[in-house]
Design a protein around this motif. Structure first.
Motif, short mmCIF file in Angstrom:
data_model
loop_
_atom_site.label_atom_id
_atom_site.label_comp_id
_atom_site.label_asym_id
_atom_site.label_seq_id
_atom_site.Cartn_x
_atom_site.Cartn_y
_atom_site.Cartn_z
N PHE A 86 0.81 -1.29 0.02
CA PHE A 86 0.09 0.20 0.09
C PHE A 86 0.84 1.23 -0.02
O PHE A 86 2.02 1.21 0.29
CB PHE A 86 -0.85 -0.10 1.16
CG PHE A 86 -2.00 -1.04 1.34
CD1 PHE A 86 -3.13 -1.18 0.83
CD2 PHE A 86 -1.36 -2.40 1.96
CE1 PHE A 86 -3.88 -1.88 0.75
CE2 PHE A 86 -2.31 -3.46 2.16
CZ PHE A 86 -3.45 -3.37 1.41
N GLN A 87 0.08 2.37 -0.14
CA GLN A 87 0.92 3.74 -0.50
C GLN A 87 1.34 4.01 0.95
O GLN A 87 2.44 4.53 1.25
CB GLN A 87 -0.23 4.70 -0.67
CG GLN A 87 0.45 6.27 -0.95
CD GLN A 87 -0.24 7.27 -1.23
OE1 GLN A 87 -1.53 6.73 -1.73
NE2 GLN A 87 -0.13 8.41 -1.65
N ASN A 88 0.74 3.69 2.06
CA ASN A 88 1.20 4.23 3.54
C ASN A 88 1.78 3.09 4.24
O ASN A 88 1.64 2.73 5.12
CB ASN A 88 -0.18 4.66 4.19
CG ASN A 88 -1.39 3.77 4.34
OD1 ASN A 88 -1.50 2.82 3.68
ND2 ASN A 88 -2.42 4.44 4.66
N TYR A 89 2.20 2.21 3.40
CA TYR A 89 3.10 0.86 3.80
C TYR A 89 2.31 -0.04 4.64
O TYR A 89 2.31 -1.34 4.44
CB TYR A 89 4.25 1.27 4.71
CG TYR A 89 4.89 2.57 4.48
CD1 TYR A 89 5.11 2.99 3.21
CD2 TYR A 89 4.83 3.78 5.34
CE1 TYR A 89 5.79 4.30 2.54
CE2 TYR A 89 5.57 5.06 5.01
CZ TYR A 89 5.64 5.22 3.70
OH TYR A 89 6.14 6.47 3.24
N ASN A 90 1.32 0.36 5.54
CA ASN A 90 0.45 -0.80 6.29
C ASN A 90 1.17 -1.87 6.94
O ASN A 90 0.90 -2.99 6.77
CB ASN A 90 -0.49 -1.41 5.24
CG ASN A 90 -1.82 -0.36 5.16
OD1 ASN A 90 -2.07 0.50 5.94
ND2 ASN A 90 -2.65 -0.85 4.35
N ASP A 154 -0.68 -0.61 -4.29
CA ASP A 154 -1.72 0.48 -4.75
C ASP A 154 -0.88 1.90 -4.33
O ASP A 154 -0.59 2.22 -3.03
CB ASP A 154 -2.91 0.52 -3.62
CG ASP A 154 -3.85 1.37 -3.91
OD1 ASP A 154 -3.59 2.24 -4.71
OD2 ASP A 154 -4.98 1.21 -3.30
N GLU A 155 -0.66 2.55 -5.13
CA GLU A 155 0.36 3.79 -5.06
C GLU A 155 1.48 3.57 -4.26
O GLU A 155 1.79 4.17 -3.47
CB GLU A 155 -0.39 5.00 -4.43
CG GLU A 155 -1.70 5.36 -5.32
CD GLU A 155 -1.20 6.17 -6.31
OE1 GLU A 155 0.01 6.55 -6.70
OE2 GLU A 155 -2.25 6.82 -6.84
N PRO A 156 2.33 2.58 -4.53
CA PRO A 156 3.69 2.28 -3.73
C PRO A 156 4.71 3.36 -3.47
O PRO A 156 5.35 3.39 -2.55
CB PRO A 156 4.06 0.92 -4.26
CG PRO A 156 3.66 1.31 -5.63
CD PRO A 156 2.63 1.76 -5.84
N ILE A 168 12.33 1.77 -5.46
CA ILE A 168 11.22 1.02 -5.14
C ILE A 168 10.72 0.29 -6.48
O ILE A 168 10.30 -0.81 -6.68
CB ILE A 168 10.12 1.48 -4.30
CG1 ILE A 168 10.47 1.98 -2.87
CG2 ILE A 168 8.74 0.80 -4.37
CD1 ILE A 168 10.85 0.90 -2.03
N ILE A 169 10.59 1.25 -7.43
CA ILE A 169 10.51 0.87 -8.81
C ILE A 169 11.13 -0.25 -9.39
O ILE A 169 10.74 -1.48 -9.81
CB ILE A 169 10.30 2.11 -9.60
CG1 ILE A 169 9.12 2.86 -9.35
CG2 ILE A 169 10.10 1.51 -11.24
CD1 ILE A 169 9.20 4.38 -10.20
N ALA A 170 12.29 -0.06 -9.14
CA ALA A 170 13.29 -1.18 -9.46
C ALA A 170 13.07 -2.41 -8.77
O ALA A 170 13.19 -3.46 -9.47
CB ALA A 170 14.70 -0.71 -9.18
#
Lengths: 210, 464
Positions: A86-90, A154-156, A168-170
């Motif tokens: 998730f976007q906010n790491y969770n 989701d929006e990482p 992170i994309i890599a």
């Protein structure tokens, strides 16, 4: 083909007139990175949630390895076949990085953390004591700890600076190409979209292009 | 990592939240056990007092007969036109010595005591304790005299209200002796063997002065009220004297006024049989009432029975309010953990496992709280029980005072005989209340958690 979204419609139960997703048809394969793009409110996150088994479509079906995901098996589906970032790491705040990864599966958590760039010392810290980039790495490590063949994100990179975003994309691309997983990412990031093997564009709940 | 491990880590690493919840559980548990303890508390009365009182019978004047006789007495007409019924002498309203002796001679009677009415007398060579706060509109500036045949069997002495500090109590053979309060002794610098003088308060200047030798000094274990209006307003001004002394001071020598006679039954005698024997004694029973003092213990128990009722109400109040407090706390606790629930759901954890973790956390907190509480409960239980019993006793006393002001009659108060409250924390109470508290926690966790768990995972995650 590992995952297929077939004729999927979705609307909220209290508002049947407003379709969030309409007649979505998509197919996903392993070793690929898919980027789902679209403006806010286009239904990207809802689509991701349906693929993650967090809810069931109101119309159509989702097939995993050509088998429809039934509502009563959603838990098992999520546990065995899906990993989520998730976007906010969770992450669970009262657990260390290593303990968070162990939540994801039984694999060697320290080794996975090391592979995503988290040192042994950092892995012993409570996740709240790590930077945003490190937390997202831990989240990805947790996703990799499971044997799931699909990684949904989701929006990482939504909360990360440019340098960390690149790293992170890599990591996601590596996960797809080297670990042979299907990576599906909902994003606004053009950088991520450029790295994806396939781009899906959503607009007002419909696929504009794929 | 299973749910139990997660529960242990959550409890141990979220210290402040854990401690707060623990304090709430501890408070509820301590109150529950304390209330149950209070309900089961053994309200101890002075053993000696009960033993004696429970085996005694009291002879008093029958009110109805007294008033009927009074109606036959010629009425004195006052100059202002009002009428006054005046008893011809003390004997008219006294227990008669010949009747007392008849009963005292019956088989099974161990001993007896005669107590005079209380009399106001003027202190001649000493000063009484003053109370400026008291309403003294009818004060005769006197002290109170009370005579006893066998002073150690006076009701206030048996009950432990008056305790001997120095010297001795007067016995049957004593003449012209007295026992005074330590306050009075201190104020007048009086000691054993000193003599104090009294005369009639109605004729302070002209009446004959009588001396009594101090043979004892008593102390009040509890504040006693003034014996009668018009003589004194402080219990410390009560002077216990030998049986025949008050009649001299009041100018009625040879005409005593005995208010009651108490007969003590032999320890090995059949109480019921002796009571029946007394009732069959050849005296004028129309004139008297025979009071069974064993009934006083029953009255006492009835009075203290209301403590049990109070505890019952408090117990249910504690259970209901405790459940509500726990429920609200767990609602807040779970609401703060919605994000965590969402994460677990996204990881494929079942809802049962998630609730199981929360329940385990709550039970760990509960067990820790109970362990700590076990050390606190005896202290809290004792404090609470003592407080409730003493408050109840105070209330009873106030009620008695109100009744006393409204009705004239025999003094059958028994509140003084409570000496202490024995509080024992029983293991069964701890186990029972532990189970009650645990049930409350389980109900609170399930009822607070189920609305969240019922929601769709997507909605839970969107709420984070």
């Amino acid at each position: 083909m590992i995952l297929e979204v077939k004729d999927v419609d979705y609307y909220y139960k209290n508002n049947e007139n407003k379709l969030i997703l309409q007649n979505i048809n998509l197919q996903f394969d392993k070793e690929m990175v898919y980027a789902i793009l679209g403006p806010s409110g286009s239904g990207k996150s809802t689509l991701l949630s349906l693929m993650a088994g967090l809810d069931v479509p109101t119309g159509g079906k989702i097939l995993f390895c050509e088998k429809e995901i039934k509502k009563k098996y959603l838990n098992m589906y999520r546990r065995n076949n899906i990993s989520l970032v998730f976007q906010n790491y969770n992450l669970i705040d009262y657990l260390t990085a290593e303990e968070n990864v162990r939540l994801g599966g039984k694999k060697d958590s320290l080794q996975i953390l090391n592979s995503v760039g988290i040192s042994k010392e950092e892995s012993k810290r409570l996740v709240l004591h790590l930077s945003g980039g490190q937390q997202q790495r831990v989240a990805i490590a947790r996703a990799l700890a499971s044997d799931a063949e699909i990684l949904l994100a989701d929006e990482p990179t939504g909360n990360l600076d440019e340098d960390t975003e690149g790293e992170i994309i890599a990591l996601l691309v590596k996960t797809a190409h080297e670990l042979k997983k299907c990576v599906i990412v909902v994003t606004h990031s053009n950088i991520l979209a450029q790295q994806a093997d396939k781009i899906i564009l959503l607009e007002k709940g419909k696929i504009k292009s794929s | 990592m299973n749910f139990f491990n997660r529960a242990v880590l959550s409890v141990s690493r979220r210290k402040i939240k854990t401690i707060l919840l623990m304090l709430i559980v501890m408070t509820i548990f301590c109150f529950e056990v304390a209330i149950v303890t209070c309900k089961n508390a053994n309200i101890k009365v002075q053993k000696g007092a009960v033993d004696i009182i429970e085996r005694s019978l009291r002879l008093e004047l029958n009110d109805t007969d007294y008033h009927q006789r009074l109606e036959k007495v010629p009425v004195t007409r006052l100059p202002n036109g009002a009428t006054l019924s005046q008893t011809p002498n003390n004997q008219f309203e006294s227990i008669l010595m010949e009747d007392i002796e008849v009963i005292a001679g019956l088989p099974g009677i161990d001993s007896y005591n005669i107590t005079t009415a209380t009399f106001a007398a003027n202190p001649v060579n000493f000063r009484r304790i003053e109370d400026e706060n008291a309403d003294q509109y009818s004060d005769q500036r006197g002290i109170t005299l009370r005579g006893n045949l066998d002073m150690q069997k006076d009701k206030d002495i048996i009950s432990g209200t008056l305790q001997l500090k120095e010297g001795r109590w007067a016995n049957i053979d004593d003449k012209n002796v007295c026992v005074i309060s330590e306050e009075l002794a201190q104020k007048n610098n009086l000691k054993i063997d000193d003599k104090i003088s009294f005369n009639d308060y109605r004729d302070k200047a002209g009446s004959k002065i009588y001396e009594a030798q101090i043979i004892g000094i008593y102390m009040n274990s509890k504040l006693i009220n003034q014996a009668m209006a018009g003589d004194t307003y402080r219990g410390e001004n009560l002077i216990l004297v030998d049986l025949r002394f008050p009649e001299k001071v009041t100018g009625c020598e040879g005409d005593p006024l005995y208010q009651n006679a108490t007969f003590f039954v032999e320890a090995n005698a059949d109480y019921g049989r002796v009571k029946n024997l007394i009732k069959e004694a050849n005296i004028n029973w129309k004139r008297y009432d025979l009071l069974d003092d064993s009934g006083n213990a029953e009255v006492l128990c009835e009075n203290l029975g209301s403590i049990s009722k109070i505890c019952q109400v408090m117990f249910w109040f504690c259970i209901v309010s405790g459940t509500v407090i726990l429920f609200l706390n767990f609602v807040f606790w779970i609401k703060q953990r919605i994000r965590e629930i969402g994460i677990f759901i996204s990881l494929g954890k079942s809802k049962l496992e998630i609730i199981g973790q929360f329940l385990t956390e709550a039970l760990i907190i509960f067990l820790t709280a109970i362990t700590v509480s076990i050390f606190l409960v005896p202290f809290i239980g004792k404090k609470m029980t003592n407080y409730i019993v003493l408050e109840q006793e105070k209330l009873e006393k106030e009620n008695n005072q109100i009744v006393e002001q409204q009705i004239e009659g025999p003094d059958i108060h028994n509140e003084e005989i409570i000496s202490e409250v024995e509080v024992t924390i029983e293991k069964s109470s701890i186990v029972k209340m532990g189970l009650v508290t645990m049930s409350m926690i389980v109900i609170a966790v399930f009822s607070a958690g189920s609305p969240v768990i019922k929601k769709s995972p997507m909605i839970i995650l969107s709420e984070r």
